[in-house]
Design a protein around this motif. Structure first.
Motif, PDB file in Angstrom:
ATOM      1  N   TYR A  18       0.747  -1.412   0.002  1.00 43.43           N
ATOM      2  CA  TYR A  18       0.039  -0.059  -0.004  1.00 43.43           C
ATOM      3  C   TYR A  18       0.801   1.188   0.064  1.00 43.43           C
ATOM      4  O   TYR A  18       0.631   2.170  -0.757  1.00 43.43           O
ATOM      5  N   ARG A  19       1.982   1.191   0.855  1.00 41.21           N
ATOM      6  CA  ARG A  19       2.920   2.468   0.945  1.00 41.21           C
ATOM      7  C   ARG A  19       3.377   2.721  -0.319  1.00 41.21           C
ATOM      8  O   ARG A  19       3.562   3.916  -0.819  1.00 41.21           O
ATOM      9  N   ARG A  24      -5.257   0.043  -1.959  1.00 41.65           N
ATOM     10  CA  ARG A  24      -5.937  -0.170  -0.540  1.00 41.65           C
ATOM     11  C   ARG A  24      -6.492  -1.754  -0.290  1.00 41.65           C
ATOM     12  O   ARG A  24      -7.320  -1.947   0.318  1.00 41.65           O
ATOM     13  N   GLU A  51      -6.343   4.151   8.497  1.00 39.17           N
ATOM     14  CA  GLU A  51      -5.354   5.028   8.305  1.00 39.17           C
ATOM     15  C   GLU A  51      -5.590   6.581   8.585  1.00 39.17           C
ATOM     16  O   GLU A  51      -6.744   7.091   8.611  1.00 39.17           O
ATOM     17  N   GLY A  52      -4.658   7.304   9.159  1.00 35.18           N
ATOM     18  CA  GLY A  52      -4.769   8.753   9.412  1.00 35.18           C
ATOM     19  C   GLY A  52      -3.391   9.416   9.125  1.00 35.18           C
ATOM     20  O   GLY A  52      -2.384   8.665   8.825  1.00 35.18           O
ATOM     21  N   THR A  53      -3.706  10.894   9.066  1.00 35.68           N
ATOM     22  CA  THR A  53      -2.589  11.540   8.787  1.00 35.68           C
ATOM     23  C   THR A  53      -2.152  12.412   9.997  1.00 35.68           C
ATOM     24  O   THR A  53      -2.990  13.175  10.276  1.00 35.68           O
ATOM     25  N   LEU A  54      -0.661  12.545  10.332  1.00 38.55           N
ATOM     26  CA  LEU A  54      -0.466  13.523  11.260  1.00 38.55           C
ATOM     27  C   LEU A  54       0.622  14.470  10.616  1.00 38.55           C
ATOM     28  O   LEU A  54       0.994  14.129   9.593  1.00 38.55           O
ATOM     29  N   ASP A  55       1.081  15.435  11.203  1.00 35.75           N
ATOM     30  CA  ASP A  55       2.267  16.569  10.715  1.00 35.75           C
ATOM     31  C   ASP A  55       3.288  15.410  10.496  1.00 35.75           C
ATOM     32  O   ASP A  55       4.185  15.905   9.577  1.00 35.75           O
ATOM     33  N   GLY A  57       3.370  12.414   9.309  1.00 36.13           N
ATOM     34  CA  GLY A  57       3.322  11.449   8.255  1.00 36.13           C
ATOM     35  C   GLY A  57       2.016  10.580   8.617  1.00 36.13           C
ATOM     36  O   GLY A  57       1.223  10.950   9.459  1.00 36.13           O
ATOM     37  N   LYS A  58       1.833   9.666   7.913  1.00 30.72           N
ATOM     38  CA  LYS A  58       0.653   8.788   8.124  1.00 30.72           C
ATOM     39  C   LYS A  58       0.834   7.712   9.259  1.00 30.72           C
ATOM     40  O   LYS A  58       2.083   7.276   9.457  1.00 30.72           O
ATOM     41  N   ILE A  59      -0.154   7.287   9.688  1.00 28.21           N
ATOM     42  CA  ILE A  59      -0.394   6.465  10.876  1.00 28.21           C
ATOM     43  C   ILE A  59      -1.270   5.188  10.358  1.00 28.21           C
ATOM     44  O   ILE A  59      -2.157   5.399   9.667  1.00 28.21           O
ATOM     45  N   TYR A  60      -1.122   4.004  10.950  1.00 27.44           N
ATOM     46  CA  TYR A  60      -2.132   2.933  10.793  1.00 27.44           C
ATOM     47  C   TYR A  60      -2.461   2.503  12.142  1.00 27.44           C
ATOM     48  O   TYR A  60      -1.795   2.420  12.897  1.00 27.44           O
TER      49      TYR A  60
END
Length: 66
Positions: A18-19, A24, A51-55, A57-60
């Motif tokens: 996916y990365r 997906r 999946e989420g996005t933070l400053d 980068g992405k988190i799972y």
């Protein structure tokens, strides 16, 4: 730790794919997998990856239901 091999390796490969490609295949989709208890015994569980996005980068986020 919760997921024994070869399921753990397959799971990591799905995330790596996916990365790299954006496919997906498991993100946002629940599926039945095998979990492992502390005593080494296994059990079926339903696993979902979000999946989420933070400053930074992405988190799972993984959630499971047994």
């Amino acid at each position: 730790m919760l997921m024994p091999g070869p399921y753990h390796d397959e799971h990591d490969a799905y995330l790596a794919n996916y990365r790299e490609t954006g496919d997906r295949r498991i993100i946002g989709v629940g599926r039945e997998v095998v979990g492992r208890r502390h005593d080494g015994s296994t059990f079926p569980m339903h696993l979902s990856i979000g999946e989420g996005t933070l400053d930074a980068g992405k988190i799972y986020v993984e959630s499971s239901v047994t």
